[in-house]
Design an enzyme around this catalytic site. Sequence first.
Site, mmCIF file in Angstrom:
data_model
loop_
_atom_site.group_PDB
_atom_site.id
_atom_site.type_symbol
_atom_site.label_atom_id
_atom_site.label_comp_id
_atom_site.label_asym_id
_atom_site.label_seq_id
_atom_site.Cartn_x
_atom_site.Cartn_y
_atom_site.Cartn_z
ATOM 1 C CG ASP A 72 -2.378 0.273 0.691
ATOM 2 O OD1 ASP A 72 -2.430 0.830 -0.418
ATOM 3 O OD2 ASP A 72 -3.065 0.368 1.256
ATOM 4 C CG LEU B 245 -12.981 -4.889 -0.527
ATOM 5 C CD1 LEU B 245 -11.927 -5.966 0.879
ATOM 6 C CD2 LEU B 245 -13.193 -6.073 -1.441
ATOM 7 C CB VAL B 246 -19.556 -2.549 1.668
ATOM 8 C CG1 VAL B 246 -20.802 -2.309 1.510
ATOM 9 C CG2 VAL B 246 -17.952 -1.774 2.539
ATOM 10 C CB ALA B 247 -20.096 -3.792 -3.932
ATOM 11 C CE LYS B 248 -15.042 -7.797 -4.979
ATOM 12 N NZ LYS B 248 -13.549 -8.399 -5.959
ATOM 13 C CD GLU B 249 -17.138 -6.799 3.799
ATOM 14 O OE1 GLU B 249 -16.402 -6.497 3.682
ATOM 15 O OE2 GLU B 249 -18.389 -5.837 4.015
ATOM 16 C CG ASP C 47 26.122 0.032 -30.224
ATOM 17 O OD1 ASP C 47 26.164 0.791 -31.366
ATOM 18 O OD2 ASP C 47 24.850 0.763 -29.790
#
Length: 735
Positions: A142, A386-390, A508
């Site tokens: 993070d 993650l609230v959407a997934k929970e 080179d």
Amino acid sequence: MSKTIIISNRLPLKIALEDDKLRVTPSVGGLATGLKSFHKDGDSIWIGWSGLTEEEIPDHLEDEVKEKAKAEDCVAVNLTEEEVDGFYYGFSNRTIWPLFHYFMEYTEAEYNFWETYKQVNIKYAKEVLKYYEEGDRVWVHDYQLLLVPKLIRDEEPEAIIGFFNHIPFPSYEVFRTLPWRESVLEGMLGADLIGFHTYDYERHFLSSVSRILRHQVDFNEITLPERIVKVDSFPMGIDYKKFEEAALNHFRGSEDEQSELQRRLDLHLEATPDAKLILSIDRLDYTKGIANRIRAFEYFLEKFPEFIEKVRLVMLAVPSRSNVPQYQRLKREIDELVGRINGKFSTVSWTPIWYFYRSMPFDNLIDLYTSCDIALLTPIRDGMNLVAKEYIATRTDHTGVLILSEMAGAAHEMNEALIINPNNFEQIALTLKEAINMPKEEQIERNKILQKRLKRYDVEKWAKDFMSALINTEDNRRAFESIRISPKVAEQLVEDYKSSEKRVLFLDYDGTLVDFVDKPEDAKPDPELIDLVTKLNNQENTDVVIISGRDKETLGEWWKGTSIELISEHGAWMRQKNCEWELSENVKNEWMDAVRPVIESFVDRTPGTFLEEKNYSLAWHYRKADPELGEIRANELSNTLKGLVSNRGLSVLAGNKVLEIKSSGVNKGKASSKKLVGQNYDFIFAIGDDWTDEYMFEELPSKSYTVKVGIKKTSANYYVNDTKRVREILRSFLD
């Protein structure tokens, strides 16, 4: 046996001080849950801050804090109040957090914050290095620790390091406003694998690396001089079973076991069985779009007054960073909005918004998830959400409707939800109406698909996928190790050089003897390089050949006064020792008048590019162009030129940020082979950095030492990291 070292800002523990005693409880969160299996089941340690400042920990409890952390296979990093203020509340949450979430007006670029952030990152890195052993894998987490990967890499160059960013990564246009942008990118690039939640964040990061640091980016790989960094997206999941089982247990429980919150919810449901509960759960943060959500709900009630007393918004705002001014202002704004709307629409028996400003225990979250018919989540910018997934995981009867902002990372995986723009009140109002009226059959159909996906790609799968990809970078590194000029190979190289009777060195120039510069004319050899190459050339039975795509005038001017053999324009011209330039191939340049206008049109359309005209070739340079535009135009020009010159005996060479058009019969391979005719060299050494040198590597005898500069696909036998290493090897021939 190797172990995994996990580093995050906070430990997966809550260490609290109560009545002069320490109380330790496990953290409940996505990261702590996701890495639990790696941390507990495998050999690993977790390094992070305990949550208590040095000033808060009494002297007699210092050792106990360490022991309690150690008992959980953790190592506590000690931070002072000043460090927490500057590092966490300062740079992390008043600079990086708002900037990465596109709230540029809240971004504070305070030098003191930055200095503290650097010092604390050094502190974390030093703690890692205390426990690091060869073969360990390091996983840094993070935005608080963006500099840690490089700090570890500087001390342990062979370490296998992963970094995962749990918040969005902004577009280049936003990120480049950060004063310390180069240092942040370089810090992250200390990792072998960099992970993001979505492809958008990955793409933004790659664009910033390409434009700001000018590193070569191929698809999702960044080529550094000494290694390749892989960048990929890994959408984080949840502990699906935990939420599903909690919901099932919730319904199995008796009335006596119900929480006070659940009783209140049940009373509402009994009194108004046809009314819908709309759930809103967030940390109190300006990125979550809470104020806009409330305004959109007000707009919905005004637009569709028939739903007054038929819906209720249940809002839970969890306190967060309450000592940061923006969060204090947001709290006041939300309080005022809720009060105004409740005053505007309330009836004797109905209040439109139930507002809770507090943290809730896990059981109460399950009460809300299972009781609310609709979840309304409208972040303005969110790494994942993650609230959407929970919420979906707890809908064990498959009913319920999820309304989700397209700005949340989770929206990329949850297409079956109703996706909205959080700034479009009209759309939110219409979508709320759609959700309220959605038939159960459709709800079930949508949620079954969502649940199947979330169950399959849970948080443990996320962690395993990342670690698997990190291990693969280790395997990829080994593949390159097989041709790196290691100390052992270098020793054999010097031994073969010194024991040989007659030797030739093909060198080179640009990207090999000197670094690339924006203006080709600025790449003039320095006195040290001239002295080094001259001494090599003066050795008995040694021929040094500088073989370059440069024009003969420039190359001759730079190396005048030396007897070094020069080959220019990839082999069109040759200047032997103490001789004049001569044309080595029967080449023509009448074609240039037809091709020049085509290239000039691309120069006009692509800022930062220019045309270099040589005696028998034309080169289009795009090093200073926008990297993405430059690559697009280079492909376009290459295709155009190939069609134009295909029947003229010409070829188009793609070099390092340059396209060159020249005779097909002229290349470094042919030129170097000519040099070998009639000579009895028993040591042949050739080194170069781009595709034009591949002709030379392929044409020279198999016994030759052929060396590529940089980690790239090559037919050379070996590679070195950079021009600095090239000079080191050449110096070793003189020792």
